[in-house]
Design a protein around this motif. Sequence first.
Motif, PDB file in Angstrom:
ATOM      1  N   VAL A  33      -1.592  -3.064  -5.496  1.00  0.00           N
ATOM      2  CA  VAL A  33      -1.837  -1.619  -5.393  1.00  0.00           C
ATOM      3  C   VAL A  33      -1.579  -0.946  -6.743  1.00  0.00           C
ATOM      4  O   VAL A  33      -2.403  -0.166  -7.243  1.00  0.00           O
ATOM      5  N   SER A  34      -0.443  -1.256  -7.335  1.00  0.00           N
ATOM      6  CA  SER A  34      -0.089  -0.646  -8.620  1.00  0.00           C
ATOM      7  C   SER A  34      -1.072  -1.051  -9.706  1.00  0.00           C
ATOM      8  O   SER A  34      -1.428  -0.231 -10.567  1.00  0.00           O
ATOM      9  N   ALA A  35      -1.517  -2.308  -9.687  1.00  0.00           N
ATOM     10  CA  ALA A  35      -2.467  -2.775 -10.700  1.00  0.00           C
ATOM     11  C   ALA A  35      -3.789  -2.021 -10.593  1.00  0.00           C
ATOM     12  O   ALA A  35      -4.348  -1.579 -11.609  1.00  0.00           O
ATOM     13  N   LEU A  36      -4.304  -1.861  -9.385  1.00  0.00           N
ATOM     14  CA  LEU A  36      -5.548  -1.110  -9.199  1.00  0.00           C
ATOM     15  C   LEU A  36      -5.389   0.347  -9.622  1.00  0.00           C
ATOM     16  O   LEU A  36      -6.277   0.928 -10.258  1.00  0.00           O
ATOM     17  N   THR A  37      -4.245   0.918  -9.270  1.00  0.00           N
ATOM     18  CA  THR A  37      -3.999   2.321  -9.615  1.00  0.00           C
ATOM     19  C   THR A  37      -3.950   2.512 -11.125  1.00  0.00           C
ATOM     20  O   THR A  37      -4.583   3.422 -11.670  1.00  0.00           O
ATOM     21  N   LEU A  38      -3.210   1.658 -11.816  1.00  0.00           N
ATOM     22  CA  LEU A  38      -3.098   1.790 -13.264  1.00  0.00           C
ATOM     23  C   LEU A  38      -4.396   1.395 -13.957  1.00  0.00           C
ATOM     24  O   LEU A  38      -4.740   1.963 -15.013  1.00  0.00           O
ATOM     25  N   ALA A  39      -5.130   0.433 -13.399  1.00  0.00           N
ATOM     26  CA  ALA A  39      -6.425   0.071 -13.976  1.00  0.00           C
ATOM     27  C   ALA A  39      -7.372   1.265 -13.932  1.00  0.00           C
ATOM     28  O   ALA A  39      -8.108   1.537 -14.898  1.00  0.00           O
ATOM     29  N   HIS A  40      -7.371   1.983 -12.828  1.00  0.00           N
ATOM     30  CA  HIS A  40      -8.200   3.196 -12.743  1.00  0.00           C
ATOM     31  C   HIS A  40      -7.712   4.257 -13.715  1.00  0.00           C
ATOM     32  O   HIS A  40      -8.513   4.991 -14.302  1.00  0.00           O
ATOM     33  N   GLN A  41      -6.396   4.295 -13.912  1.00  0.00           N
ATOM     34  CA  GLN A  41      -5.807   5.269 -14.827  1.00  0.00           C
ATOM     35  C   GLN A  41      -6.350   5.104 -16.247  1.00  0.00           C
ATOM     36  O   GLN A  41      -6.560   6.079 -16.956  1.00  0.00           O
ATOM     37  N   GLY A  54      12.439  -9.027  -7.912  1.00  0.00           N
ATOM     38  CA  GLY A  54      13.086  -7.967  -7.144  1.00  0.00           C
ATOM     39  C   GLY A  54      13.276  -6.669  -7.898  1.00  0.00           C
ATOM     40  O   GLY A  54      13.625  -5.650  -7.296  1.00  0.00           O
ATOM     41  N   ARG A  55      13.026  -6.670  -9.219  1.00  0.00           N
ATOM     42  CA  ARG A  55      13.256  -5.471 -10.029  1.00  0.00           C
ATOM     43  C   ARG A  55      11.986  -4.636 -10.132  1.00  0.00           C
ATOM     44  O   ARG A  55      10.937  -5.139 -10.566  1.00  0.00           O
ATOM     45  N   PRO A  56      12.042  -3.357  -9.770  1.00  0.00           N
ATOM     46  CA  PRO A  56      10.849  -2.506  -9.816  1.00  0.00           C
ATOM     47  C   PRO A  56      10.195  -2.463 -11.195  1.00  0.00           C
ATOM     48  O   PRO A  56       8.964  -2.476 -11.294  1.00  0.00           O
ATOM     49  N   LEU A  57      10.995  -2.389 -12.255  1.00  0.00           N
ATOM     50  CA  LEU A  57      10.424  -2.346 -13.601  1.00  0.00           C
ATOM     51  C   LEU A  57       9.568  -3.580 -13.866  1.00  0.00           C
ATOM     52  O   LEU A  57       8.466  -3.487 -14.425  1.00  0.00           O
ATOM     53  N   VAL A  58      10.048  -4.737 -13.474  1.00  0.00           N
ATOM     54  CA  VAL A  58       9.327  -5.987 -13.732  1.00  0.00           C
ATOM     55  C   VAL A  58       7.995  -5.992 -12.987  1.00  0.00           C
ATOM     56  O   VAL A  58       6.941  -6.315 -13.558  1.00  0.00           O
ATOM     57  N   ARG A  59       8.019  -5.619 -11.716  1.00  0.00           N
ATOM     58  CA  ARG A  59       6.771  -5.612 -10.940  1.00  0.00           C
ATOM     59  C   ARG A  59       5.783  -4.588 -11.487  1.00  0.00           C
ATOM     60  O   ARG A  59       4.581  -4.851 -11.563  1.00  0.00           O
ATOM     61  N   THR A  60       6.277  -3.419 -11.865  1.00  0.00           N
ATOM     62  CA  THR A  60       5.377  -2.387 -12.382  1.00  0.00           C
ATOM     63  C   THR A  60       4.731  -2.832 -13.679  1.00  0.00           C
ATOM     64  O   THR A  60       3.536  -2.599 -13.909  1.00  0.00           O
ATOM     65  N   ARG A  61       5.509  -3.493 -14.554  1.00  0.00           N
ATOM     66  CA  ARG A  61       4.925  -3.949 -15.816  1.00  0.00           C
ATOM     67  C   ARG A  61       3.958  -5.115 -15.600  1.00  0.00           C
ATOM     68  O   ARG A  61       3.000  -5.282 -16.354  1.00  0.00           O
ATOM     69  N   ALA A  62       4.199  -5.939 -14.583  1.00  0.00           N
ATOM     70  CA  ALA A  62       3.208  -6.962 -14.236  1.00  0.00           C
ATOM     71  C   ALA A  62       1.899  -6.298 -13.830  1.00  0.00           C
ATOM     72  O   ALA A  62       0.806  -6.728 -14.241  1.00  0.00           O
ATOM     73  N   ALA A  63       1.995  -5.237 -13.038  1.00  0.00           N
ATOM     74  CA  ALA A  63       0.802  -4.495 -12.622  1.00  0.00           C
ATOM     75  C   ALA A  63       0.105  -3.856 -13.817  1.00  0.00           C
ATOM     76  O   ALA A  63      -1.124  -3.873 -13.919  1.00  0.00           O
ATOM     77  N   ALA A  64       0.893  -3.284 -14.728  1.00  0.00           N
ATOM     78  CA  ALA A  64       0.309  -2.637 -15.910  1.00  0.00           C
ATOM     79  C   ALA A  64      -0.409  -3.655 -16.787  1.00  0.00           C
ATOM     80  O   ALA A  64      -1.478  -3.374 -17.346  1.00  0.00           O
ATOM     81  N   THR A  65       0.166  -4.852 -16.910  1.00  0.00           N
ATOM     82  CA  THR A  65      -0.474  -5.907 -17.693  1.00  0.00           C
ATOM     83  C   THR A  65      -1.800  -6.300 -17.060  1.00  0.00           C
ATOM     84  O   THR A  65      -2.829  -6.433 -17.750  1.00  0.00           O
ATOM     85  N   ALA A  66      -1.800  -6.490 -15.746  1.00  0.00           N
ATOM     86  CA  ALA A  66      -3.040  -6.817 -15.046  1.00  0.00           C
ATOM     87  C   ALA A  66      -4.069  -5.696 -15.210  1.00  0.00           C
ATOM     88  O   ALA A  66      -5.274  -5.960 -15.329  1.00  0.00           O
ATOM     89  N   ALA A  67      -3.616  -4.455 -15.238  1.00  0.00           N
ATOM     90  CA  ALA A  67      -4.527  -3.323 -15.409  1.00  0.00           C
ATOM     91  C   ALA A  67      -5.219  -3.372 -16.774  1.00  0.00           C
ATOM     92  O   ALA A  67      -6.429  -3.130 -16.884  1.00  0.00           O
ATOM     93  N   VAL A  68      -4.464  -3.676 -17.819  1.00  0.00           N
ATOM     94  CA  VAL A  68      -5.055  -3.777 -19.156  1.00  0.00           C
ATOM     95  C   VAL A  68      -6.072  -4.918 -19.205  1.00  0.00           C
ATOM     96  O   VAL A  68      -7.156  -4.780 -19.791  1.00  0.00           O
TER      97      VAL A  68
END
Length: 710
Positions: A475-483, A431-445
């Motif tokens: 969505v966040s993972a794809l966005t950060l992966a492209h980043q 439920g925490r935005p920080l946690v979900r965003t960092r999960a996405a960032a990890t998947a992006a790497v």
Amino acid sequence: MSEQPDQPTEPAEEAEPAATEDDAPAGKEKKAEEEAQQPWATRRELHAHAPKSMAFDGTNHGVVAERIIGNVTTEIHYGFGGSGNGAPASGEIPPSQLDRLSDVFVAEGTRFAQLRDRLLKEQVLVLTGTPFTGRRAAALMLLRSVGTAPVHVLDSTTVPGKLTNLFDTPGKAAGYVLCDLATSRDEPLREAQFNALRDLMHKRKTHLVITVGVGAYLEDTVRPEEWEPPGQRAVLAARLTADVGAEATTRLLALPTVDEFLSRDHQLREVVGYATELRQYAVGRRGEGQLADYSLRALKHQVREWFAEPEEIVHLREKAFLIALAAFDGGPYALTAELSDLLYSQLQRVGDPKRFEAIPVFSTHIGKRLQLARARTYPEREDTEWGEVTQLKAAFRDDRTALVLLPEVWTGHPAARPALVKWLDELADDGRPLVRTRAAATAAVLARTDLPSTMALIIEPWARSDRARRRTTAVSALTLAHQIEAPNIPRIVDGWSADADDPRPCWVAVRAQGLIGTERPKAALAALRAQAHLQYGKKRPDQQVCDELPKSVALLLLSPEADTVLAELLRTLPDHRSAHELAVRGFLTACGRRDEESGHGRPLVLDWYAHADRDEAATAPAIVRLLREALDDRAYTEEAERVLRGWIRAADQDEKTEWALASLLTRLAVTPRETSRLTYLLRNPQGADGGPYPEAATRLRIALTRPTTA
């Protein structure tokens, strides 16, 4: 951003439902569908919570990631002169090694003199410090400085209770060193043992230095001395001077790449290794590129070393913490530690699903954990939904570590993948935005390193999930992966955008178009128009996709490429009814967005118009034309009037907004019919929350009906 769970909270799901969206009645979506996060919130969380190495602005920053994540395969072999490689595990140290060490040892900037005085006085000294800070070299030089020679290395596997047994046989050694004494809760170094050693050294008229790590188990009455190493530049200069002379050392230290190396926090073994690289460079055996890459090669060597060590040296729980810290680098320490234990639980089950070991609640020494991770903690103020608070953050000392560590675990230790995937799934549901965003960032790497496996195991299952949070995380993972320039992301997004069978990945791709489309606005709009045309021709349109299309157009209209997007919308406006509706709905959606950072919540499109009008740019009449299209379209007249009423209320709070709206309304009122419609609108606006009639409306009506010259 805060870590408050989104409201309302999704109920936990035991299993994916068998039914799909197509099984639901037309126009009705499941509860999870209704709770999908708004795209503005997704973009805001990417800005607030993405790692600094992925600072989100909608454009590609792959150069940095390529340099860090790219394949650097050169091995590192450390050499320490008088210590390290070639040094005996036990026995007498050759005098030549001590002579060599004496030539390069740096006492400047340390407490060497005070430590020498204490060793002379007490004859036994316990030296504590972090690994690879030169404790062993310091111990040897302390013994040499008090006149002890030769020096004998004692067996470091000896437990404290049997230390005196090492001296049963008389020998000729005049000094002893015991490195990294093994202590534990059950076998600490006790005061009685320390005193017995001191008495023994006194009888033998010799000296002993014992080195231990931070957090070693010592009785309180055993007072260790902390070893702080000399500065990196001083160590490097000493090594180079001994190898190539003072003049060449001066030239080498003036190289820009040396300043870059010394700007980072390196262990002394890495500094020593770099001295060897510089020596090779001086004689033409190394190029500038190899010299510049040494720091990154050393970092990769460190990461591989962490995960290659057996559990007796680096426990599985600490390896889980290293991975979690890579995912949450720069985040709250307590959160990182909490989630690292979730990963530890998953890793325990690798190879044995039934295995479960209770996690000790109070067994972790923060200092030792951070020391191993070469990390630091620091307080930092952070804005949350509960106000500004101070958080204790944790971060690697080298900001490249996370981008090195995550690919190493994923590609170098594939047996850990099932645990990592399950862990990331849990984070994506958090439920925490920080946690979900960092999960996405990890998947992006991971996608940057191994796109096929990451898509198959992580991102695509998220995109096809019935859980709204997982799809948003995709969505966040794809966005950060492209980043960070993961390959083929636009192609994947375009492919999913055209999906006519499964609305879930289509929804993910439509939202991603709005977030990554800044650098390719025409291509993004073409994909959105194609999906809008597809939905227009369906007997039962996918409502969630239909609702998301104008939001992505709005994101693009509020991006740095807004002028290009607006021109493209107007160009394709007459092509098809679906293109017309997409443009109008997207524009009206953008019109409803306000500047959250301004005190008055200034409407973003109206502010955009004001700047274009002031600069006499073609954008101003284009905004007027699209607003007129909305007002003239019966399907959207009511929504367009609702936008104008909101702008009137905003004008009542901000003078600049009032001036901009006055100009726009004047341009809109070209015909008597349009003037009459706007005059009526200005006579009947309601104040915010049902409040009184806005005073700005009267002034705007007067300005609208005032005669003007051509």
